[in-house]
Write a protein that holds these residues in place. Structure first.
Motif, PDB file in Angstrom:
ATOM      1  N   ARG A  80      -5.722  17.479  -6.521  1.00 38.20           N
ATOM      2  CA  ARG A  80      -4.655  17.029  -7.431  1.00 38.20           C
ATOM      3  C   ARG A  80      -3.285  17.488  -6.923  1.00 38.20           C
ATOM      4  N   LYS A  81      -3.252  18.691  -6.369  1.00 37.36           N
ATOM      5  CA  LYS A  81      -1.992  19.176  -5.810  1.00 37.36           C
ATOM      6  C   LYS A  81      -1.562  18.299  -4.642  1.00 37.36           C
ATOM      7  N   THR A  82      -2.523  17.910  -3.818  1.00 40.04           N
ATOM      8  CA  THR A  82      -2.213  17.024  -2.693  1.00 40.04           C
ATOM      9  C   THR A  82      -1.738  15.665  -3.184  1.00 40.04           C
ATOM     10  N   LEU A  83      -2.422  15.140  -4.248  1.00 40.93           N
ATOM     11  CA  LEU A  83      -1.998  13.855  -4.812  1.00 40.93           C
ATOM     12  C   LEU A  83      -0.595  13.952  -5.403  1.00 40.93           C
ATOM     13  N   ASP A  84      -0.310  15.070  -6.030  1.00 42.57           N
ATOM     14  CA  ASP A  84       1.046  15.271  -6.563  1.00 42.57           C
ATOM     15  C   ASP A  84       2.071  15.284  -5.437  1.00 42.57           C
ATOM     16  N   LEU A  85       1.703  15.930  -4.328  1.00 42.13           N
ATOM     17  CA  LEU A  85       2.617  15.936  -3.182  1.00 42.13           C
ATOM     18  C   LEU A  85       2.817  14.515  -2.648  1.00 42.13           C
ATOM     19  N   LEU A  86       1.738  13.721  -2.671  1.00 45.53           N
ATOM     20  CA  LEU A  86       1.877  12.326  -2.247  1.00 45.53           C
ATOM     21  C   LEU A  86       2.817  11.567  -3.175  1.00 45.53           C
ATOM     22  N   ARG A  87       2.722  11.848  -4.488  1.00 40.99           N
ATOM     23  CA  ARG A  87       3.618  11.193  -5.436  1.00 40.99           C
ATOM     24  C   ARG A  87       5.064  11.634  -5.228  1.00 40.99           C
ATOM     25  N   GLU A  88       5.218  12.908  -4.895  1.00 42.65           N
ATOM     26  CA  GLU A  88       6.571  13.449  -4.735  1.00 42.65           C
ATOM     27  C   GLU A  88       7.207  13.046  -3.398  1.00 42.65           C
ATOM     28  N   THR A  89       6.375  12.663  -2.439  1.00 38.07           N
ATOM     29  CA  THR A  89       6.905  12.322  -1.115  1.00 38.07           C
ATOM     30  C   THR A  89       7.298  10.849  -1.083  1.00 38.07           C
ATOM     31  N   ILE A  90       8.617  10.597  -1.081  1.00 43.66           N
ATOM     32  CA  ILE A  90       9.135   9.230  -1.073  1.00 43.66           C
ATOM     33  C   ILE A  90       9.238   8.739   0.372  1.00 43.66           C
ATOM     34  N   VAL A  91       8.727   7.547   0.591  1.00 47.12           N
ATOM     35  CA  VAL A  91       8.806   6.938   1.926  1.00 47.12           C
ATOM     36  C   VAL A  91      10.265   6.543   2.172  1.00 47.12           C
ATOM     37  N   HIS A  92      10.801   6.978   3.293  1.00 45.85           N
ATOM     38  CA  HIS A  92      12.199   6.686   3.592  1.00 45.85           C
ATOM     39  C   HIS A  92      12.403   5.178   3.696  1.00 45.85           C
ATOM     40  N   GLY A  93      13.526   4.716   3.131  1.00 47.53           N
ATOM     41  CA  GLY A  93      13.781   3.276   3.070  1.00 47.53           C
ATOM     42  C   GLY A  93      13.849   2.599   4.415  1.00 47.53           C
ATOM     43  N   SER A  94      14.159   3.366   5.462  1.00 43.84           N
ATOM     44  CA  SER A  94      14.261   2.748   6.789  1.00 43.84           C
ATOM     45  C   SER A  94      12.909   2.283   7.315  1.00 43.84           C
ATOM     46  N   PHE A  95      11.817   2.805   6.711  1.00 44.94           N
ATOM     47  CA  PHE A  95      10.476   2.378   7.142  1.00 44.94           C
ATOM     48  C   PHE A  95      10.054   1.072   6.481  1.00 44.94           C
ATOM     49  N   ARG A  96      10.688   0.719   5.380  1.00 46.25           N
ATOM     50  CA  ARG A  96      10.246  -0.405   4.570  1.00 46.25           C
ATOM     51  C   ARG A  96      11.200  -1.579   4.710  1.00 46.25           C
ATOM     52  N   PRO A  97      10.730  -2.784   4.333  1.00 45.26           N
ATOM     53  CA  PRO A  97      11.614  -3.962   4.406  1.00 45.26           C
ATOM     54  C   PRO A  97      12.822  -3.793   3.495  1.00 45.26           C
ATOM     55  N   GLU A  98      13.894  -4.403   3.867  1.00 45.18           N
ATOM     56  CA  GLU A  98      15.131  -4.292   3.080  1.00 45.18           C
ATOM     57  C   GLU A  98      14.943  -4.958   1.729  1.00 45.18           C
ATOM     58  N   GLY A  99      15.411  -4.284   0.703  1.00 46.62           N
ATOM     59  CA  GLY A  99      15.323  -4.826  -0.647  1.00 46.62           C
ATOM     60  C   GLY A  99      14.058  -4.423  -1.405  1.00 46.62           C
ATOM     61  N   GLU A 100      13.094  -3.826  -0.734  1.00 47.83           N
ATOM     62  CA  GLU A 100      11.863  -3.401  -1.415  1.00 47.83           C
ATOM     63  C   GLU A 100      12.150  -2.165  -2.264  1.00 47.83           C
ATOM     64  N   GLU A 101      11.484  -2.100  -3.435  1.00 47.19           N
ATOM     65  CA  GLU A 101      11.680  -0.944  -4.308  1.00 47.19           C
ATOM     66  C   GLU A 101      11.102   0.312  -3.658  1.00 47.19           C
ATOM     67  N   THR A 102      11.641   1.441  -4.146  1.00 51.47           N
ATOM     68  CA  THR A 102      11.223   2.718  -3.561  1.00 51.47           C
ATOM     69  C   THR A 102       9.736   2.970  -3.790  1.00 51.47           C
ATOM     70  N   LYS A 103       9.086   3.462  -2.755  1.00 50.77           N
ATOM     71  CA  LYS A 103       7.660   3.788  -2.845  1.00 50.77           C
ATOM     72  C   LYS A 103       7.424   5.219  -2.379  1.00 50.77           C
TER      73      LYS A 103
END
Length: 551
Positions: A120-143
């Motif tokens: 659960r702690k690892t899953l929480d860290l996954l939730r807290e770790t935001i993928v930097h926008g430069s990795f994702r297509p432009e205009g996509e919501e934050t993940k």
């Protein structure tokens, strides 16, 4: 008079001489009559002799019953001890199964909680770790990284583990309920054993209290060894009482004879003995048949006595009369002693019965438990062991799956930080490549200009002297070098159809316009995200921290 003594048994032999001087015996008639009355009264002791016979019979029956009950009690006690030992061994083993299973279950739950907590702690860290926008297509919501994880496997694993835990808890409750019922049985048995101990304690106190006045054993429990001696004592008392009663009968007969041989005494004798019972028969070991002796003397014809014989008879009578009362007292003392001994024997018999009843009660309870409920308690323990072994294996596999998932997600976190560092590395390499390209282009441009200038100088200085057809290339400009960016495609083993299509499109675009500027060609190739410096530094710190912890 002691039991070893008796009234005088002297007899007066009859003869045929007529007695003279009977007048001298006349004053003795009143005394003789009083002795006769006293002798008749003493014969009432026959009731004690009857009672003595009843006591001996009752004592013999009491001894026989005590022997049988004692033997049965001894047999039950031996079996009882074995059954109690076996019962408590079974209860101990069942309790050990419960405690061992509970301890193992608690340990597994602790491990599960720890593993689940880490996951659960690892899953929480996954939730807290935001993928930097430069990795994702432009205009996509934050993940976050968690958006790339399918958590259904975790939920299914939790559901499976919960089912195993619930089943184990249920069988544990069943075993606890069974053990509680088992304990109730043991408490009931202890209560029955308390009754048994009370009975033996009471027997011990009775034995101690009576040991000072009887030949009873001084042991803590009543012993059969004292009862045969008591019975023998009673038989001796009964025999002695019969002998004493027989001496009283002879004294009575002597009194009757003396009164009859005294002038005027015949009518008095008949008057006094007229209400004697028609039958006073007493039978039994050591008890004489008194009926024949008394009635025979009452109706027997008188034999003539001489004066000396008569006087000797009277002297014997008077002597015995003084001892008759002592004989009666001794009979009474003996019957009282016999009553006391019988009471003690009956008390011992009752003690044996109470101990037997208490022992039989415990044995009956144990037998009922062993045949009806004990198999269920044992079966419940076996059922718990079977279920726990099954679920223990299942939970162990689930625990391993939790660890694998946690390792996977930890690896995801590590890989994302590695991705950031990899992007930074690639961008650094790209910068170095660009620098090399710039430097190379600058040098090539310099060489080109130098070559152009040198050719132009040669043309100016020598061109007028050389025929134009001596070498066709003498008037050409130097060659130029252009750089074309070619997509690197996919690394070996991870190519996909989409990547192939993208590579093909990039290649075709490059082929269509080979004169495209360098910057545009870069866009047609590999695009490297532009990450802020702090993002790269934080990822580097996390990687170094994990490396230290792993070491």
């Amino acid at each position: 008079m002691s039991s070893s003594e008796s009234l005088s048994t002297s007899t007066v032999a009859p003869n045929l001489e007529a007695t003279q001087g009977r007048e001298t015996a006349m004053p003795q008639l009143e005394t003789l009559i009083s002795h006769l009355v006293a002798a008749k009264r003493s014969l009432s002791s026959i009731s004690h002799v009857w009672r003595a016979n009843e006591i001996v019979t009752a004592a013999r029956s009491t001894l026989e019953e005590s022997v049988v009950v004692s033997a049965r009690t001894g047999f039950l006690r031996r079996g009882l001890n074995n059954q109690l030992r076996l019962l408590y061994n079974v209860r101990t083993e069942v309790e050990e199964i419960s405690l061992r299973g509970r301890s193992e279950f608690a340990g597994v739950l602790k491990s599960l909680d720890a593993a689940d907590g880490r996951l659960r702690k690892t899953l929480d860290l996954l939730r807290e770790t935001i993928v930097h926008g430069s990795f994702r297509p432009e205009g996509e919501e934050t993940k976050s990284l968690h958006d790339f994880v399918d958590e259904r496997g975790v939920e299914e694993l939790h559901t499976s583990l919960k089912s195993s835990i619930d089943r184990t808890n249920a069988v544990q409750v069943e075993l606890d309920t069974s053990n509680a019922a088992f304990d109730d049985e043991l408490r009931s048995i202890k209560k029955a054993l308390g009754n048994y101990r009370t009975a033996t304690k009471l027997a011990s106190s009775r034995s101690s209290a009576s040991s000072s006045s009887s030949s009873a054993s001084n042991s803590s429990l009543p012993s059969l060894s004292s009862m045969p001696s008591m019975l023998h004592s009673l038989e001796m008392h009964a025999q002695e009482m019969a002998n004493l009663l027989e001496s009283l009968v002879r004294h009575f007969d002597l009194c009757v004879t003396a009164v009859k041989h005294t002038e005027g005494g015949g009518a008095a004798a008949r008057s006094i003995t007229g209400d004697m019972p028609a039958a006073v028969h007493v039978s039994g070991r050591g008890v004489p048949n008194i009926e024949e002796g008394i009635n025979a003397n009452l109706n027997a014809p008188l034999d003539p006595l001489s004066d000396s014989e008569y006087q000797e008879m009277v002297n014997v009578l008077i002597k015995d009369a003084a001892e008759a009362e002592d004989v009666v007292m001794e009979i009474q003392d003996r019957i009282a002693e016999m009553e006391s001994v019988l009471e003690h024997m009956v008390a011992q018999r009752d003690t044996f019965l109470s101990i037997y009843n208490a022992t039989a009660s415990v044995f009956k309870h144990l037998s009922s438990l062993a045949t009806t409920r004990l198999p269920g308690y044992i079966s419940q323990a076996h059922n718990f062991t079977r279920v726990w072994n099954e679920e223990h294996e299942h939970i162990g596999a689930g625990l391993s799956d939790l660890s694998d998932l946690n390792s996977l997600y930890d690896g995801f976190l590590d890989a994302y930080d590695g991705l950031i560092l990899e992007v930074a590395r690639r961008r650094h390499v790209r910068h170095r490549v660009e620098k090399v390209l710039r430097d190379c282009k600058h040098k090539l441009d310099q060489l080109y200009e130098e070559d152009v200038n040198a050719r132009e100088t040669f043309r100016v200085e020598q061109g007028d002297y050389l025929p134009s057809d001596i070498w066709p290339g003498i008037g050409r400009e130097p060659m130029r070098i252009e750089f074309h960016r070619i997509s690197g495609g996919n690394l070996k083993g991870i190519a996909t159809q989409a990547d192939d299509q993208q590579e093909t499109a990039a290649t075709e675009a490059a082929e269509e316009d080979r004169t495209a500027p360098v910057a545009e060609n870069i866009e047609n190739g590999e695009v490297i995200p532009e990450l802020p410096k702090d993002v790269v530094e934080q990822a580097l710190i996390r990687v170094r921290t994990r490396t230290r912890h792993a070491a």
